[in-house]
Design a protein around this motif. Structure first.
Motif, PDB file in Angstrom:
ATOM      1  N   GLN A 174      24.557  41.612  39.436  1.00 27.56           N
ATOM      2  CA  GLN A 174      26.002  41.803  39.209  1.00 27.56           C
ATOM      3  C   GLN A 174      26.421  43.206  39.643  1.00 27.56           C
ATOM      4  OE1 GLN A 174      27.559  40.571  35.392  1.00 27.56           O
ATOM      5  NE2 GLN A 174      29.352  41.884  35.564  1.00 27.56           N
ATOM      6  N   ILE A 175      25.594  44.185  39.350  1.00 29.15           N
ATOM      7  CA  ILE A 175      25.876  45.573  39.762  1.00 29.15           C
ATOM      8  C   ILE A 175      25.883  45.666  41.287  1.00 29.15           C
ATOM      9  CG2 ILE A 175      24.918  47.927  39.774  1.00 29.15           C
ATOM     10  CD1 ILE A 175      23.926  47.230  36.828  1.00 29.15           C
TER      11      ILE A 175
ATOM     12  N   THR B  37      28.968  44.052  42.648  1.00 28.77           N
ATOM     13  CA  THR B  37      30.125  44.932  42.418  1.00 28.77           C
ATOM     14  C   THR B  37      30.197  45.987  43.516  1.00 28.77           C
ATOM     15  OG1 THR B  37      29.829  44.555  40.047  1.00 28.77           O
ATOM     16  CG2 THR B  37      31.282  46.380  40.685  1.00 28.77           C
ATOM     17  N   HIS B  38      29.049  46.571  43.860  1.00 28.21           N
ATOM     18  CA  HIS B  38      29.004  47.588  44.912  1.00 28.21           C
ATOM     19  C   HIS B  38      29.419  47.043  46.277  1.00 28.21           C
ATOM     20  CE1 HIS B  38      27.457  51.282  43.118  1.00 28.21           C
ATOM     21  NE2 HIS B  38      26.737  50.540  42.304  1.00 28.21           N
TER      22      HIS B  38
ATOM     23  N   PHE C 132      32.064  51.313  42.471  1.00 28.22           N
ATOM     24  CA  PHE C 132      31.668  50.964  41.106  1.00 28.22           C
ATOM     25  C   PHE C 132      32.343  51.928  40.128  1.00 28.22           C
ATOM     26  CE2 PHE C 132      29.025  50.826  37.368  1.00 28.22           C
ATOM     27  CZ  PHE C 132      28.539  49.529  37.304  1.00 28.22           C
TER      28      PHE C 132
ATOM     29  N   SER D 116      37.951  43.682  37.432  1.00 31.41           N
ATOM     30  CA  SER D 116      36.832  43.560  36.504  1.00 31.41           C
ATOM     31  C   SER D 116      36.026  42.333  36.874  1.00 31.41           C
ATOM     32  CB  SER D 116      37.320  43.396  35.068  1.00 31.41           C
ATOM     33  OG  SER D 116      37.905  44.580  34.604  1.00 31.41           O
ATOM     34  N   ILE D 117      34.734  42.432  36.642  1.00 31.47           N
ATOM     35  CA  ILE D 117      33.809  41.330  36.930  1.00 31.47           C
ATOM     36  C   ILE D 117      33.070  41.060  35.634  1.00 31.47           C
ATOM     37  CG2 ILE D 117      31.773  40.682  38.295  1.00 31.47           C
ATOM     38  CD1 ILE D 117      32.843  42.834  40.360  1.00 31.47           C
TER      39      ILE D 117
ATOM     40  N   ILE E 212      35.874  37.203  38.405  1.00 36.89           N
ATOM     41  CA  ILE E 212      36.429  38.488  38.831  1.00 36.89           C
ATOM     42  C   ILE E 212      37.942  38.368  38.849  1.00 36.89           C
ATOM     43  CG2 ILE E 212      36.001  37.843  41.278  1.00 36.89           C
ATOM     44  CD1 ILE E 212      35.822  40.879  41.871  1.00 36.89           C
TER      45      ILE E 212
ATOM     46  N   ARG F  41      30.190  43.180  31.652  1.00 37.15           N
ATOM     47  CA  ARG F  41      31.302  43.512  32.541  1.00 37.15           C
ATOM     48  C   ARG F  41      30.976  44.707  33.441  1.00 37.15           C
ATOM     49  NH1 ARG F  41      36.604  45.661  29.673  1.00 37.15           N
ATOM     50  NH2 ARG F  41      35.390  47.575  29.806  1.00 37.15           N
ATOM     51  N   THR F  42      31.403  44.601  34.677  1.00 35.85           N
ATOM     52  CA  THR F  42      31.399  45.746  35.587  1.00 35.85           C
ATOM     53  C   THR F  42      32.817  45.863  36.129  1.00 35.85           C
ATOM     54  OG1 THR F  42      30.630  44.263  37.351  1.00 35.85           O
ATOM     55  CG2 THR F  42      28.968  45.657  36.292  1.00 35.85           C
ATOM     56  N   LYS F  43      33.127  47.019  36.720  1.00 40.54           N
ATOM     57  CA  LYS F  43      34.495  47.220  37.176  1.00 40.54           C
ATOM     58  C   LYS F  43      34.524  47.918  38.534  1.00 40.54           C
ATOM     59  CE  LYS F  43      35.906  49.604  33.541  1.00 40.54           C
ATOM     60  NZ  LYS F  43      36.676  50.137  32.383  1.00 40.54           N
ATOM     61  N   LEU F  44      35.635  47.704  39.224  1.00 43.54           N
ATOM     62  CA  LEU F  44      35.848  48.390  40.500  1.00 43.54           C
ATOM     63  C   LEU F  44      36.891  49.484  40.315  1.00 43.54           C
ATOM     64  CD1 LEU F  44      35.996  45.413  43.017  1.00 43.54           C
ATOM     65  CD2 LEU F  44      34.244  47.202  42.904  1.00 43.54           C
TER      66      LEU F  44
END
Ligand code: OGA
Ligand code: MN
Length: 282
Positions: A59-60, A63-64, A69, A120-121, A249, A272-275
């Motif tokens: 997931q990371i 996101t990249h 990130f 957001s993912i 996303i 969750r990860t985010k841009l």
């Protein structure tokens, strides 16, 4: 060299919002669909990758591939490693679980900053047996469908946003000290209609919206509630019922979202990860 067959099926899931992409990890992580994903995200607001089952590291990595990130406030990369952020009501898993209760009401992430995050993912790691869906609405589509008279009425209005307003939704009688802490975050005045660099316009609403500048409290609330009701109505919204391993996303600059109620002891856990944002409110 043998080419591997890849899967890439895109289907609409809601009227003016939401697409599902059925694909495989390899295609997603290759980055080759970056532009297509970003374009679709802006058009459809939210993209679901049903049961894609990415690991945290994947997931990371995904996101990249899409942009920069974004780290959580107060968190950098730990030992040069990025991390996922746990969304849960369990304070043992996330000490800020209480603050996350603001997410049960329609909101945009980051209305306290000049430059809100782009997207957001979120992946499901554990689900509640009942409830816990996530609602999304398309604030571009909602704006575009307003009448010309309504557009003119709200065109140049500014709205004061404050984090403490959103916290009052779930904690309406806080202690004085708690309110003081919330208020220390300050406020942010934002346009009600966001004119993006693309020229498209979207509504800026949500639980942090405190008051329309220059309006009395009653009139302001009537307008904000009328627009929220419109923007979150059926033609512009999509409810995601989670399956384990789904990843979603959303374009945080052209949508609002909220979690539906669930048992806080259910163990529901999202990663969750985010841009990082690319455009300030304007
Ligand atoms: C968020 C959020 C909603 C949910 O992570 O920003 O609002 O369904 N989550 O957990
Ligand atoms: Mn949120």
């Amino acid at each position: 060299m043998a080419t591997t067959a890849t899967r890439w099926d895109v289907i609409d899931v809601g009227p003016n919002i939401g697409s599902a992409i059925h694909t495989d990890k390899e295609t997603l992580l290759s980055g080759e669909k970056r532009d297509e994903i970003r374009e679709l995200m802006e058009q459809r607001g939210v993209i679901v990758f049903p049961e894609i089952n990415l690991t945290d590291d994947e997931q990371i990595e995904f996101t990249h591939t899409l942009g920069t990130f974004a780290h959580e406030v107060g968190e950098g990369s730990k030992d040069g490693k990025d991390s996922v952020y746990p969304i849960t009501m369990d304070p043992k898993v996330n000490p800020n679980a209480d603050y996350l209760k603001g997410a049960f009401f329609w909101h945009i992430d980051g209305t306290m900053s000049e430059m809100p995050i782009l997207a957001s993912i979120m992946s499901s790691r554990s689900l509640s047996k009942t409830g816990g869906e996530t609602d999304f609405c398309n604030t571009y589509a909602a704006y575009e469908a307003l009448s010309e008279a309504e557009k003119a009425e709200i065109e140049s209005l500014q709205v004061v946003h404050a984090m403490w307003r959103s916290q009052l939704y779930h904690d309406p009688e806080p202690s004085y000290d708690k309110l003081k802490l919330w208020q220390s975050i300050g406020k942010n005045t934002l346009p009600l209609v966001w004119t993006h660099k693309s020229g498209r316009k979207s509504l800026v609403l949500g639980a942090t919206a405190l008051q329309v500048e220059g309006m009395g409290i009653a009139e302001s609330e009537m307008l904000l509630v009328r627009l929220r009701e419109w923007a979150t109505s059926e033609p512009f919204s999509y409810r995601h019922s989670w399956k384990l391993g789904d990843m979603v996303i959303w374009d945080n600059t052209g949508t609002m979202h909220r979690a539906l109620p669930y048992d806080h002891t259910s163990g529901r856990l999202m990663h969750r990860t985010k841009l990082e944002g690319e455009e300030a409110f304007a």
